[in-house]
Each structure stands twice: as C-alpha cells, then as structure tokens.
Design a protein around this motif. Structure first.
Motif, PDB file in Angstrom:
ATOM      1  N   LEU A 297       0.817  -1.210   0.000  1.00  0.00           N
ATOM      2  CA  LEU A 297       0.000   0.000   0.000  1.00  0.00           C
ATOM      3  C   LEU A 297       0.850   1.258   0.000  1.00  0.00           C
ATOM      4  O   LEU A 297       0.326   2.371  -0.019  1.00  0.00           O
ATOM      5  N   HIS A 298       2.190   1.054   0.052  1.00  0.00           N
ATOM      6  CA  HIS A 298       3.148   2.166   0.045  1.00  0.00           C
ATOM      7  C   HIS A 298       2.852   3.131   1.191  1.00  0.00           C
ATOM      8  O   HIS A 298       2.908   4.355   1.022  1.00  0.00           O
ATOM      9  N   ALA A 299       2.573   2.550   2.331  1.00  0.00           N
ATOM     10  CA  ALA A 299       2.215   3.303   3.532  1.00  0.00           C
ATOM     11  C   ALA A 299       3.144   2.858   4.656  1.00  0.00           C
ATOM     12  O   ALA A 299       2.996   1.752   5.191  1.00  0.00           O
ATOM     13  N   ASP A 300       4.065   3.723   5.032  1.00  0.00           N
ATOM     14  CA  ASP A 300       5.051   3.389   6.069  1.00  0.00           C
ATOM     15  C   ASP A 300       4.460   3.749   7.437  1.00  0.00           C
ATOM     16  O   ASP A 300       4.856   4.728   8.081  1.00  0.00           O
ATOM     17  N   THR A 301       3.527   2.946   7.875  1.00  0.00           N
ATOM     18  CA  THR A 301       2.766   3.240   9.085  1.00  0.00           C
ATOM     19  C   THR A 301       3.656   3.331  10.319  1.00  0.00           C
ATOM     20  O   THR A 301       3.399   4.132  11.223  1.00  0.00           O
ATOM     21  N   ARG A 302       4.693   2.525  10.372  1.00  0.00           N
ATOM     22  CA  ARG A 302       5.618   2.580  11.505  1.00  0.00           C
ATOM     23  C   ARG A 302       6.335   3.925  11.549  1.00  0.00           C
ATOM     24  O   ARG A 302       6.504   4.520  12.625  1.00  0.00           O
ATOM     25  N   LYS A 303       6.739   4.425  10.398  1.00  0.00           N
ATOM     26  CA  LYS A 303       7.435   5.714  10.337  1.00  0.00           C
ATOM     27  C   LYS A 303       6.552   6.834  10.854  1.00  0.00           C
ATOM     28  O   LYS A 303       7.019   7.732  11.572  1.00  0.00           O
ATOM     29  N   TRP A 304       5.255   6.820  10.510  1.00  0.00           N
ATOM     30  CA  TRP A 304       4.367   7.894  10.947  1.00  0.00           C
ATOM     31  C   TRP A 304       4.284   7.963  12.458  1.00  0.00           C
ATOM     32  O   TRP A 304       4.170   9.040  13.028  1.00  0.00           O
ATOM     33  N   VAL A 305       4.358   6.788  13.110  1.00  0.00           N
ATOM     34  CA  VAL A 305       4.373   6.755  14.570  1.00  0.00           C
ATOM     35  C   VAL A 305       5.702   7.293  15.097  1.00  0.00           C
ATOM     36  O   VAL A 305       5.742   8.152  15.984  1.00  0.00           O
ATOM     37  N   LYS A 306       6.785   6.784  14.557  1.00  0.00           N
ATOM     38  CA  LYS A 306       8.102   7.168  15.057  1.00  0.00           C
ATOM     39  C   LYS A 306       8.390   8.654  14.841  1.00  0.00           C
ATOM     40  O   LYS A 306       9.071   9.288  15.665  1.00  0.00           O
ATOM     41  N   GLU A 307       7.852   9.218  13.762  1.00  0.00           N
ATOM     42  CA  GLU A 307       8.041  10.642  13.490  1.00  0.00           C
ATOM     43  C   GLU A 307       7.079  11.517  14.289  1.00  0.00           C
ATOM     44  O   GLU A 307       7.252  12.741  14.328  1.00  0.00           O
ATOM     45  N   GLY A 308       6.072  10.913  14.888  1.00  0.00           N
ATOM     46  CA  GLY A 308       5.106  11.684  15.661  1.00  0.00           C
ATOM     47  C   GLY A 308       4.180  12.533  14.812  1.00  0.00           C
ATOM     48  O   GLY A 308       3.637  13.523  15.291  1.00  0.00           O
ATOM     49  N   TRP A 309       3.980  12.137  13.547  1.00  0.00           N
ATOM     50  CA  TRP A 309       3.109  12.916  12.665  1.00  0.00           C
ATOM     51  C   TRP A 309       1.636  12.788  13.038  1.00  0.00           C
ATOM     52  O   TRP A 309       0.840  13.671  12.741  1.00  0.00           O
ATOM     53  N   ILE A 310       1.275  11.683  13.653  1.00  0.00           N
ATOM     54  CA  ILE A 310      -0.128  11.433  13.984  1.00  0.00           C
ATOM     55  C   ILE A 310      -0.301  11.392  15.495  1.00  0.00           C
ATOM     56  O   ILE A 310       0.655  11.177  16.247  1.00  0.00           O
ATOM     57  N   ASP A 311      -1.541  11.603  15.927  1.00  0.00           N
ATOM     58  CA  ASP A 311      -1.836  11.589  17.361  1.00  0.00           C
ATOM     59  C   ASP A 311      -2.193  10.190  17.856  1.00  0.00           C
ATOM     60  O   ASP A 311      -1.954   9.864  19.008  1.00  0.00           O
ATOM     61  N   TYR A 312      -2.800   9.400  16.972  1.00  0.00           N
ATOM     62  CA  TYR A 312      -3.070   8.016  17.363  1.00  0.00           C
ATOM     63  C   TYR A 312      -3.053   7.117  16.141  1.00  0.00           C
ATOM     64  O   TYR A 312      -3.247   7.560  15.017  1.00  0.00           O
ATOM     65  N   ILE A 313      -2.775   5.847  16.406  1.00  0.00           N
ATOM     66  CA  ILE A 313      -2.862   4.836  15.373  1.00  0.00           C
ATOM     67  C   ILE A 313      -3.773   3.735  15.872  1.00  0.00           C
ATOM     68  O   ILE A 313      -3.748   3.382  17.062  1.00  0.00           O
ATOM     69  N   CYS A 314      -4.601   3.237  14.967  1.00  0.00           N
ATOM     70  CA  CYS A 314      -5.583   2.215  15.330  1.00  0.00           C
ATOM     71  C   CYS A 314      -5.484   1.069  14.330  1.00  0.00           C
ATOM     72  O   CYS A 314      -6.306   0.969  13.411  1.00  0.00           O
ATOM     73  N   PRO A 315      -4.474   0.212  14.466  1.00  0.00           N
ATOM     74  CA  PRO A 315      -4.323  -0.892  13.516  1.00  0.00           C
ATOM     75  C   PRO A 315      -5.543  -1.808  13.533  1.00  0.00           C
ATOM     76  O   PRO A 315      -6.096  -2.111  14.591  1.00  0.00           O
ATOM     77  N   GLN A 316      -5.946  -2.224  12.357  1.00  0.00           N
ATOM     78  CA  GLN A 316      -7.099  -3.125  12.238  1.00  0.00           C
ATOM     79  C   GLN A 316      -6.627  -4.559  12.502  1.00  0.00           C
ATOM     80  O   GLN A 316      -6.285  -5.292  11.581  1.00  0.00           O
ATOM     81  N   VAL A 317      -6.623  -4.939  13.767  1.00  0.00           N
ATOM     82  CA  VAL A 317      -6.163  -6.278  14.144  1.00  0.00           C
ATOM     83  C   VAL A 317      -7.376  -7.206  14.078  1.00  0.00           C
ATOM     84  O   VAL A 317      -7.943  -7.608  15.092  1.00  0.00           O
ATOM     85  N   TYR A 318      -7.747  -7.544  12.860  1.00  0.00           N
ATOM     86  CA  TYR A 318      -9.027  -8.210  12.597  1.00  0.00           C
ATOM     87  C   TYR A 318      -8.905  -9.728  12.571  1.00  0.00           C
ATOM     88  O   TYR A 318      -9.586 -10.395  11.790  1.00  0.00           O
ATOM     89  N   TRP A 319      -8.047 -10.262  13.422  1.00  0.00           N
ATOM     90  CA  TRP A 319      -7.862 -11.703  13.491  1.00  0.00           C
ATOM     91  C   TRP A 319      -8.009 -12.176  14.928  1.00  0.00           C
ATOM     92  O   TRP A 319      -7.842 -11.411  15.871  1.00  0.00           O
ATOM     93  N   ASN A 320      -8.294 -13.450  15.081  1.00  0.00           N
ATOM     94  CA  ASN A 320      -8.504 -14.007  16.418  1.00  0.00           C
ATOM     95  C   ASN A 320      -7.180 -14.356  17.090  1.00  0.00           C
ATOM     96  O   ASN A 320      -6.125 -14.437  16.449  1.00  0.00           O
ATOM     97  N   ILE A 321      -7.252 -14.537  18.370  1.00  0.00           N
ATOM     98  CA  ILE A 321      -6.095 -14.995  19.139  1.00  0.00           C
ATOM     99  C   ILE A 321      -5.711 -16.383  18.646  1.00  0.00           C
ATOM    100  O   ILE A 321      -6.547 -17.282  18.562  1.00  0.00           O
ATOM    101  N   GLY A 322      -4.445 -16.531  18.269  1.00  0.00           N
ATOM    102  CA  GLY A 322      -3.958 -17.817  17.792  1.00  0.00           C
ATOM    103  C   GLY A 322      -4.049 -18.018  16.298  1.00  0.00           C
ATOM    104  O   GLY A 322      -3.616 -19.066  15.791  1.00  0.00           O
ATOM    105  N   PHE A 323      -4.569 -17.050  15.558  1.00  0.00           N
ATOM    106  CA  PHE A 323      -4.648 -17.184  14.097  1.00  0.00           C
ATOM    107  C   PHE A 323      -3.235 -17.279  13.547  1.00  0.00           C
ATOM    108  O   PHE A 323      -2.388 -16.428  13.812  1.00  0.00           O
ATOM    109  N   ALA A 324      -2.959 -18.316  12.759  1.00  0.00           N
ATOM    110  CA  ALA A 324      -1.575 -18.651  12.413  1.00  0.00           C
ATOM    111  C   ALA A 324      -0.854 -17.542  11.646  1.00  0.00           C
ATOM    112  O   ALA A 324       0.286 -17.189  11.971  1.00  0.00           O
ATOM    113  N   ALA A 325      -1.491 -16.995  10.628  1.00  0.00           N
ATOM    114  CA  ALA A 325      -0.795 -16.032   9.777  1.00  0.00           C
ATOM    115  C   ALA A 325      -0.651 -14.665  10.416  1.00  0.00           C
ATOM    116  O   ALA A 325       0.296 -13.926  10.114  1.00  0.00           O
TER     117      ALA A 325
END
Length: 418
Positions: A297-325
């Motif tokens: 997606l050409h989106a360096d989401t980690r960099k945006w956090v480390k640079e402090g450009w955003i106030d919050y990040i809300c990753p879509q962790v849309y998988w269950n506990i233990g999901f292999a991938a």
C-alpha cells in the motif's frame, strides 16, 4: 438492518442522555475480578469507539433515498446505541468516495444519502452528528478516505461538477474502481483542501483515515502512474520509494495543516495491521500476512508513529487470538512496542463484524473472543482503547459478543483520552 426507536426525537437532550445512561448501566452483570483495575483505567481515559460506515450504505443510512427525517432518526439511533454500550466515541465516515456528507465547497453530496450524487439531502448530516454526539458525551471523529473516487470505472456516472470529471488527468482506473493519483502534487493538495473544509466548519474531535492509500494489489493489473513517476520521481531510486514518499507527504502535510485550521483536533489513522512481516524485515511483526502496508500500500505506518506525525494509530487487528498467519496476540504486542515512548496513542481496531459469522473460524463463534482481546490488550499499558467495526453489528450483536465486552470491561463509563 433493524431500526431502533425514535425516543430521542421526543425527549430533550438532557433527558435523553439520562435515560440512555440508566438503560446502559443495565446492559449486563459484570463478571467478578478486575473491577478496580477497570475503574482506574476508565478514570484515566480510555477510547471506546465504533465505526459508522456510509460507503455502499454499509451502516448508515440503511438505504439511499430515505427522507431527511428518517436519515436523522437512524443516525441518532446509532449514537444512542453507543451510549447504551458505554462507548465514548463514534467514527463517522463523512467522505466515502471523493464526495461529502456536508455542504462541501469542493465536492458533491455523497450518493449514499439520496441515491444521486450531488443531490442536496435537505439537511447537514455532519453538522447534526457533531451536535448530537457532543450532546451525548461522545467524541465525533470524522472519517475520510483520501483517494478513492468511485467503486466503478465510469467517470460519466459521477456528478457533472465532480472534480474527477473536471480534471480527468487526476484519475486512474484500477481493480474496477477509480482513484485519484497520489503521485500528483495538485491531487495531494486538493484532497487535503477537501477534507480540511470539514475541519474548518465543524468542531470535530479528530480527523480519521482508514487503510486505503495506494490501492490494495489486484493480480494481473497495473496502477499506471508511470507518467507521474517520470515527472516527479527523479530523486528516487525506485517507483515504490517514490510512492511511499507521496504517502508520507500526504500524512505529514495534513498533520501540520490540521493544527493550523483548528487547534486541539486529533489526527488518527487506522491501517491494515501488518506493517511488514519479520521474514521481510527484522523490524516487522511475527506474522505471515499476504499484504504488508509498507510494500503493497506504500504506507510506512511505523514511520508515521516514530516521526510523531499522527496523534493516534488504530491498527485493524481483525484476526482471532492464535490465528496462524496474523495472531492477535503477536500484533498487539508488536504495536505496543512500536508506539512505546513516542507519545502516539494506540487503539486496537476490533473485528466485531466477524463475531458469529459462520464463514469465520471457530474462534469467532465464541461470544467471549472479543472480550479475551481486551483482556490481552490490558496487559499492554500502551493500548489506550479499542474501536469496533462496525455500527450495524454493534446494534444487532447477533451472538452477544458486544454485550460480553460491556459486561466484562465497560461496567463504568470512561472519558475519552486527551
């Protein structure tokens, strides 16, 4: 989608809130243990949000072409439901496809209101949402999609005044959809202007983006931005590096401009949860995801956090506990490590829509799966809350997964973090 009662149209704002709080306090009996910790967390500030999607009428309005009164009643019902669930924020999609749910100076009215793009719905949905959310003690996060123009590839189906028709050179077809080209500086400026028009007009609490930057890859198709790369990519060793820089510029420029337009408005992004797999990059997560935001997606989401450009990040962790991938446990831990010490808030995007869906793995048939997510996240002090996708499921709650979250974790109300 079932509709809720219209008592909020009859009661005054104060009595409505009082009535909803009384009802909300009886959602379910809390389980024993941990109450003191949860109360402290609520007092300290914890985001409890729900997404209200408007694209394709996913959540609201339930269908295009409803009367203004019916649309408003449905919207208020979603806000009332958020109060009943002891949430404190709604994330309302107000620019689903290069259009608007307010009288924009830049783009046409969204077709999801009247069924006709550009047709005035006879009321101001965003203005009403801000007013009614705040009257109920809810934050209103305005959710924008920067680059999606249409879920089809026929520009003639757009309103005659649509900027994509006035500037056809701005638009690229890909994967059966139309997109603005992120590689054009004039496009980046325009989409910022269009989004910030809402921020200048309304007292929104946050600007919120989802996971769509460059489009998700479609096998056998090419996003044909060669001309833009030839014009603007000379300082970069590869097209992918140039594309990432384009997205970085959109994020950093928007962050700066939000502060200029209205102080105190937060800027949050909700990306696909995998930045990179550790097999691709040792800094990545212990996952085997088929999509990596940095690469695909050409989106360096980690960099945006480390640079402090955003106030919050809300990753879509849309998988269950233990999901292999892509194990929920491993991803929450990775994001907690990523935000630590940055001052950027971390909220976890939760797949409420999967609870009870027979097409999903067995874990999602258990009403307690989501509650276990909050148990796990509570072990990471960096996690400041959760946002649930989406409002339709928050209303219907088919297997009681949301009721279980409220019973186990939301016995007391919480103020939103600042």
């Amino acid at each position: 989608m079932r509709r809720m009662g219209r008592r909020s149209l009859v009661l005054g704002a104060a009595s409505t809130v009082a009535a909803l709080m009384t009802a909300g306090d009886a959602v379910a009996a809390p389980r024993p243990g941990g109450a003191r910790y949860r109360r402290r967390r609520a007092e300290a500030g914890e985001l409890r949000g729900v997404w209200i999607a408007t694209v394709a009428n996913l959540d609201w309005p339930s269908a295009p072409g409803l009367s203004a009164a019916a649309q408003e009643a449905e919207l208020i019902a979603h806000l009332d439901r958020a109060v009943e669930l002891r949430l404190n924020a709604v994330v309302l999609q107000v620019r689903p496809s290069a259009d608007a749910l307010w009288p924009s100076s830049y783009e046409p009215w969204a077709q999801y209101l009247t069924g006709v793009q550009g047709k005035d719905p006879g009321w101001d949905p965003l203005g009403t949402a801000v007013r009614e959310a705040h009257a109920r003690g809810l934050e209103l996060h305005a959710w924008f999609n920067p680059y999606r123009v249409a879920n089809h590839t026929d520009p003639s189906r757009l309103a005659a005044s649509h900027p994509a028709r006035l500037h056809p050179d701005w638009v690229l077809p890909y994967g059966g959809k139309l997109y603005y080209n992120p590689g054009l500086p004039e496009v980046r400026k325009f989409v910022q202007d269009a989004m910030l028009d809402a921020v200048s007009r309304y007292a929104v609490d946050a600007v919120h983006w989802d996971d769509y930057f460059y489009p998700y890859p479609v096998a056998g198709q090419v996003f044909d931005d060669d001309d833009a790369y030839a014009r603007y990519g000379g300082d970069f060793g590869s097209k992918v590096a140039w594309r990432r820089d384009n997205t970085d510029r959109l994020v950093s420029e928007t962050a700066a401009r939000i502060k200029e337009v209205r102080s105190g408005v937060k800027f949050g992004i909700s990306p696909f949860a995998v930045w990179r797999n550790a097999t691709t990059d040792p800094l990545g997560s212990d996952t085997a995801a088929g999509v990596q935001t940095y690469d695909d997606l050409h989106a360096d989401t980690r960099k945006w956090v480390k640079e402090g450009w955003i106030d919050y990040i809300c990753p879509q962790v849309y998988w269950n506990i233990g999901f292999a991938a892509a194990d929920y446990t491993k991803l929450v831990s990775w994001w907690a490590d990523t935000v630590r010490g940055t001052g950027v808030g971390l909220y976890v995007g939760e797949a409420l829509y999967k609870a009870g869906d027979p097409a999903q793995p067995a874990a999602w048939q258990d009403p307690a799966e989501l509650s276990r997510h909050l148990d796990l996240a509570a072990g990471h002090p960096e996690v400041g809350g959760h946002i649930y996708f989406s409002a339709k499921q928050a209303k219907s709650d088919p297997i009681g997964a949301m009721a279980r979250v409220v019973a186990d974790h939301y016995q007391v109300r919480a103020r939103a973090p600042r």
